[in-house]
Design a protein around this motif. Structure first.
Motif, PDB file in Angstrom:
ATOM      1  N   ALA A  77     -14.032   2.784   4.585  1.00  0.00           N
ATOM      2  CA  ALA A  77     -12.977   1.810   4.274  1.00  0.00           C
ATOM      3  C   ALA A  77     -13.369   0.418   4.751  1.00  0.00           C
ATOM      4  O   ALA A  77     -13.866   0.239   5.852  1.00  0.00           O
ATOM      5  N   ARG A  78     -13.127  -0.569   3.911  1.00  0.00           N
ATOM      6  CA  ARG A  78     -13.466  -1.956   4.213  1.00  0.00           C
ATOM      7  C   ARG A  78     -12.237  -2.829   4.438  1.00  0.00           C
ATOM      8  O   ARG A  78     -12.364  -3.974   4.838  1.00  0.00           O
ATOM      9  N   SER A  79     -11.029  -2.293   4.165  1.00  0.00           N
ATOM     10  CA  SER A  79      -9.837  -3.117   4.334  1.00  0.00           C
ATOM     11  C   SER A  79      -8.609  -2.255   4.611  1.00  0.00           C
ATOM     12  O   SER A  79      -8.608  -1.050   4.361  1.00  0.00           O
ATOM     13  N   ILE A  80      -7.590  -2.916   5.131  1.00  0.00           N
ATOM     14  CA  ILE A  80      -6.271  -2.326   5.323  1.00  0.00           C
ATOM     15  C   ILE A  80      -5.305  -3.193   4.543  1.00  0.00           C
ATOM     16  O   ILE A  80      -5.410  -4.425   4.556  1.00  0.00           O
ATOM     17  N   THR A  81      -4.363  -2.566   3.865  1.00  0.00           N
ATOM     18  CA  THR A  81      -3.368  -3.306   3.090  1.00  0.00           C
ATOM     19  C   THR A  81      -2.009  -3.158   3.746  1.00  0.00           C
ATOM     20  O   THR A  81      -1.569  -2.042   4.033  1.00  0.00           O
ATOM     21  N   PHE A  82      -1.360  -4.295   3.960  1.00  0.00           N
ATOM     22  CA  PHE A  82       0.017  -4.341   4.454  1.00  0.00           C
ATOM     23  C   PHE A  82       0.870  -4.853   3.309  1.00  0.00           C
ATOM     24  O   PHE A  82       0.605  -5.931   2.777  1.00  0.00           O
ATOM     25  N   GLU A  83       1.882  -4.082   2.918  1.00  0.00           N
ATOM     26  CA  GLU A  83       2.746  -4.492   1.825  1.00  0.00           C
ATOM     27  C   GLU A  83       4.198  -4.447   2.281  1.00  0.00           C
ATOM     28  O   GLU A  83       4.692  -3.405   2.693  1.00  0.00           O
ATOM     29  N   VAL A  84       4.864  -5.608   2.244  1.00  0.00           N
ATOM     30  CA  VAL A  84       6.284  -5.669   2.569  1.00  0.00           C
ATOM     31  C   VAL A  84       7.045  -5.399   1.281  1.00  0.00           C
ATOM     32  O   VAL A  84       6.772  -6.010   0.242  1.00  0.00           O
ATOM     33  N   GLN A  85       7.977  -4.458   1.347  1.00  0.00           N
ATOM     34  CA  GLN A  85       8.775  -4.085   0.182  1.00  0.00           C
ATOM     35  C   GLN A  85      10.238  -4.079   0.584  1.00  0.00           C
ATOM     36  O   GLN A  85      10.561  -4.012   1.766  1.00  0.00           O
ATOM     37  N   CYS A  86      11.104  -4.163  -0.409  1.00  0.00           N
ATOM     38  CA  CYS A  86      12.527  -4.015  -0.118  1.00  0.00           C
ATOM     39  C   CYS A  86      13.142  -3.086  -1.148  1.00  0.00           C
ATOM     40  O   CYS A  86      12.719  -3.036  -2.289  1.00  0.00           O
ATOM     41  N   GLY A  87      14.124  -2.328  -0.676  1.00  0.00           N
ATOM     42  CA  GLY A  87      14.801  -1.395  -1.547  1.00  0.00           C
ATOM     43  C   GLY A  87      15.803  -2.118  -2.431  1.00  0.00           C
ATOM     44  O   GLY A  87      16.528  -2.982  -1.974  1.00  0.00           O
ATOM     45  N   LYS A  88      15.777  -1.780  -3.682  1.00  0.00           N
ATOM     46  CA  LYS A  88      16.762  -2.324  -4.614  1.00  0.00           C
ATOM     47  C   LYS A  88      17.553  -1.154  -5.170  1.00  0.00           C
ATOM     48  O   LYS A  88      17.214  -0.001  -4.960  1.00  0.00           O
ATOM     49  N   PHE A  89      18.582  -1.472  -5.917  1.00  0.00           N
ATOM     50  CA  PHE A  89      19.456  -0.452  -6.462  1.00  0.00           C
ATOM     51  C   PHE A  89      18.688   0.606  -7.249  1.00  0.00           C
ATOM     52  O   PHE A  89      18.906   1.786  -7.090  1.00  0.00           O
ATOM     53  N   LYS A  90      17.752   0.177  -8.093  1.00  0.00           N
ATOM     54  CA  LYS A  90      16.993   1.130  -8.915  1.00  0.00           C
ATOM     55  C   LYS A  90      15.502   1.001  -8.656  1.00  0.00           C
ATOM     56  O   LYS A  90      14.730   0.696  -9.556  1.00  0.00           O
ATOM     57  N   GLY A  91      15.084   1.184  -7.432  1.00  0.00           N
ATOM     58  CA  GLY A  91      13.663   1.172  -7.153  1.00  0.00           C
ATOM     59  C   GLY A  91      13.283   0.289  -5.988  1.00  0.00           C
ATOM     60  O   GLY A  91      14.086  -0.034  -5.135  1.00  0.00           O
ATOM     61  N   VAL A  92      12.019  -0.114  -6.002  1.00  0.00           N
ATOM     62  CA  VAL A  92      11.429  -0.877  -4.917  1.00  0.00           C
ATOM     63  C   VAL A  92      10.941  -2.211  -5.456  1.00  0.00           C
ATOM     64  O   VAL A  92      10.368  -2.275  -6.540  1.00  0.00           O
TER      65      VAL A  92
END
Length: 159
Positions: free
Chosen positions: A71-86
């Protein structure tokens, strides 16, 4: 015989200046199917009241992430919950070389901050996190690394 993987202790500390109104969480991936996910948090309200794009989100969650040796990288992903998905809020891909193989031993804790970008490439806040390599100890009794693995959640599948 080479090392097939290494274990990283990752602490997702906080995010600031994120354009997010819903509950937000962070997904951490290390170029594998396994990932870590924080709990959802709301804006603490400590940001600039005159700027709706200013917010402070605090997670302070620690994970153990098994990283493949290639592995050459790490991914950080900020997400938020919505009514029908992410809804993805922002992402940062960090090169492993940014915190491994430096003048500092791998087992030392490094606190880092990286800018997040949304899927259109626009700036969307900063993520603060800490990372260190969990160094396995060789002994007959239970090692400190094994004790830590019992205390810190292990990453598995994503939401």
């Amino acid at each position: 015989m080479g090392i097939s993987s290494r274990t990283l202790e990752i602490t997702v500390i906080s995010g600031e200046n994120l354009r997010v109104t819903d509950d937000a969480y962070v997904v951490v991936r290390g170029e594998s199917l396994n990932c870590c996910t924080t709990r959802t948090v709301k804006d603490s309200g400590e940001g600039d009241k005159n700027n709706r794009n200013s917010s402070l989100l605090s997670w302070n969650e620690k994970f153990l992430l098994d990283m493949p040796a290639h592995a050459r990288s790490i991914t950080f992903e900020v997400q938020c919950g919505k009514f029908k998905g992410v809804r993805p809020v922002g992402v940062a891909r960090i090169a492993v070389s940014d915190f491994l193989g430096c003048d500092v031993p791998d087992s030392c804790l490094r606190v880092l901050s990286y800018r997040l970008r949304d899927w259109e490439g626009k700036r969307n806040g900063v993520l603060h996190f800490a990372v260190r390599v969990v160094v396995p100890e060789r002994s007959c009794s239970i090692s400190a690394a094994e004790q830590m693995k019992e205390m810190v959640p292990k990453c598995e599948g994503c939401r």
